[in-house]
Design a protein around this motif. Structure first.
Motif, PDB file in Angstrom:
ATOM      1  N   THR A  64       0.851  -1.182   0.000  1.00 59.50           N
ATOM      2  CA  THR A  64       0.000   0.000   0.000  1.00 59.50           C
ATOM      3  C   THR A  64       0.890   1.236   0.000  1.00 59.50           C
ATOM      4  OG1 THR A  64      -0.055   0.129   2.409  1.00 59.50           O
ATOM      5  CG2 THR A  64      -1.788  -1.196   1.343  1.00 59.50           C
ATOM      6  N   SER A  80       2.529   9.066  -3.246  1.00 63.07           N
ATOM      7  CA  SER A  80       1.471   8.809  -4.233  1.00 63.07           C
ATOM      8  C   SER A  80       1.863   9.302  -5.619  1.00 63.07           C
ATOM      9  CB  SER A  80       0.170   9.495  -3.810  1.00 63.07           C
ATOM     10  OG  SER A  80      -0.290   8.967  -2.605  1.00 63.07           O
ATOM     11  N   ARG A  87       4.025   3.996 -12.279  1.00 65.21           N
ATOM     12  CA  ARG A  87       2.961   3.260 -12.972  1.00 65.21           C
ATOM     13  C   ARG A  87       2.918   3.661 -14.445  1.00 65.21           C
ATOM     14  NH1 ARG A  87      -1.566   3.738 -15.283  1.00 65.21           N
ATOM     15  NH2 ARG A  87      -1.741   5.959 -14.837  1.00 65.21           N
ATOM     16  N   ARG A  94      -1.181  -0.649 -10.129  1.00 57.78           N
ATOM     17  CA  ARG A  94      -2.055  -0.331  -8.992  1.00 57.78           C
ATOM     18  C   ARG A  94      -3.406  -0.951  -9.287  1.00 57.78           C
ATOM     19  NH1 ARG A  94      -1.510   5.907  -7.291  1.00 57.78           N
ATOM     20  NH2 ARG A  94      -3.281   5.203  -6.100  1.00 57.78           N
ATOM     21  N   VAL A 104      -5.755   0.367  -2.216  1.00 54.44           N
ATOM     22  CA  VAL A 104      -5.152   0.128  -3.522  1.00 54.44           C
ATOM     23  C   VAL A 104      -3.889  -0.704  -3.314  1.00 54.44           C
ATOM     24  CG1 VAL A 104      -4.089   1.199  -5.543  1.00 54.44           C
ATOM     25  CG2 VAL A 104      -6.059   2.288  -4.455  1.00 54.44           C
ATOM     26  N   ILE A 106      -0.377  -2.247  -4.667  1.00 54.47           N
ATOM     27  CA  ILE A 106       0.682  -1.853  -5.593  1.00 54.47           C
ATOM     28  C   ILE A 106       1.651  -3.015  -5.718  1.00 54.47           C
ATOM     29  CG2 ILE A 106       2.514  -0.179  -6.035  1.00 54.47           C
ATOM     30  CD1 ILE A 106       0.842   1.652  -4.032  1.00 54.47           C
TER      31      ILE A 106
END
Length: 151
Positions: A64, A80, A87, A94, A104, A106
Motif C-alpha cells: 500500500t 502517491s 505506474r 495499482r 489500492v 501496488i
C-alpha cells in the motif's frame, strides 16, 4: 579534502559536535547527489529507485502507499505522486484490493524488476565505489557509529 576547505569556511566551527553534524549533512547530500546522477542515467530518481526496491522486497505481495511511505528513506517524498509516475512508466501496477475497495494494492511489474536488475548489474560497482576511500574495517566501524548515533 577537509570539510572546511570543501565548503570554503574561514571561521572555525563552534565545536566538534557542530563540525560533525555539518560533515554528516554535507557528506549525506554528496552521496545522495552521486546516486541521483547514477539513477538519472536509467530515467529514475533516488525516490523512484527506493520505491522499486521496496516493492521488490515484498516478494510479489501487494503493498500500500502507507507501507511504501513508512519504508522510504526520504519520508518527505510525495509517495502517491512517485508511485503514479512509476505506474506510467510501466514499472508497477495499482489495482483495487478485492477485500477492501478503499485500499489500492501496488505490485512491481517484470519491467520494474528488469530495470532494478540492470541497475544492479551495471551500477553496483559505481555505488560501491562511492565509499572506496574506506577499507572494510572502517566501513564496518562507520556503520556501527551511524547506528549508535540514531539509537
Amino acid at each position: 579534502m577537509k570539510l572546511q576547505q570543501t565548503i570554503k569556511q574561514s571561521k572555525p566551527f563552534r565545536n566538534l559536535y557542530h563540525q560533525t553534524t555539518v560533515n554528516l549533512l554535507f557528506t549525506g547530500r554528496w552521496i545522495f547527489n552521486l546516486h541521483n546522477e547514477l539513477f538519472k542515467t536509467y530515467g529514475l530518481t533516488m525516490q523512484q529507485y527506493n520505491i522499486l526496491r521496496i516493492l521488490k522486497g515484498q516478494n510479489k505481495k501487494p503493498s500500500t502507499i502507507k507501507l511504501i511511505h513508512e519504508r522510504m528513506l526520504d519520508k518527505m517524498s510525495d509517495t502517491s505522486r512517485i508511485v503514479e509516475g512509476l505506474r506510467k512508466k510501466g514499472y508497477l501496477i495499482r489495482e483495487l484490493n478485492a477485500n477492501n475497495r478503499r485500499q489500492v494494492d501496488i505490485l512491481i511489474t517484470q519491467k520494474g524488476l528488469d530495470i532494478l536488475n540492470t541497475i544492479e548489474e551495471e551500477g553496483s560497482e559505481t555505488m560501491d565505489n562511492f565509499l572506496s576511500g574506506l577499507n572494510l574495517v572502517e566501513t564496518e566501524q562507520l556503520n556501527i557509529l551511524l547506528d549508535k548515533l540514531r539509537d
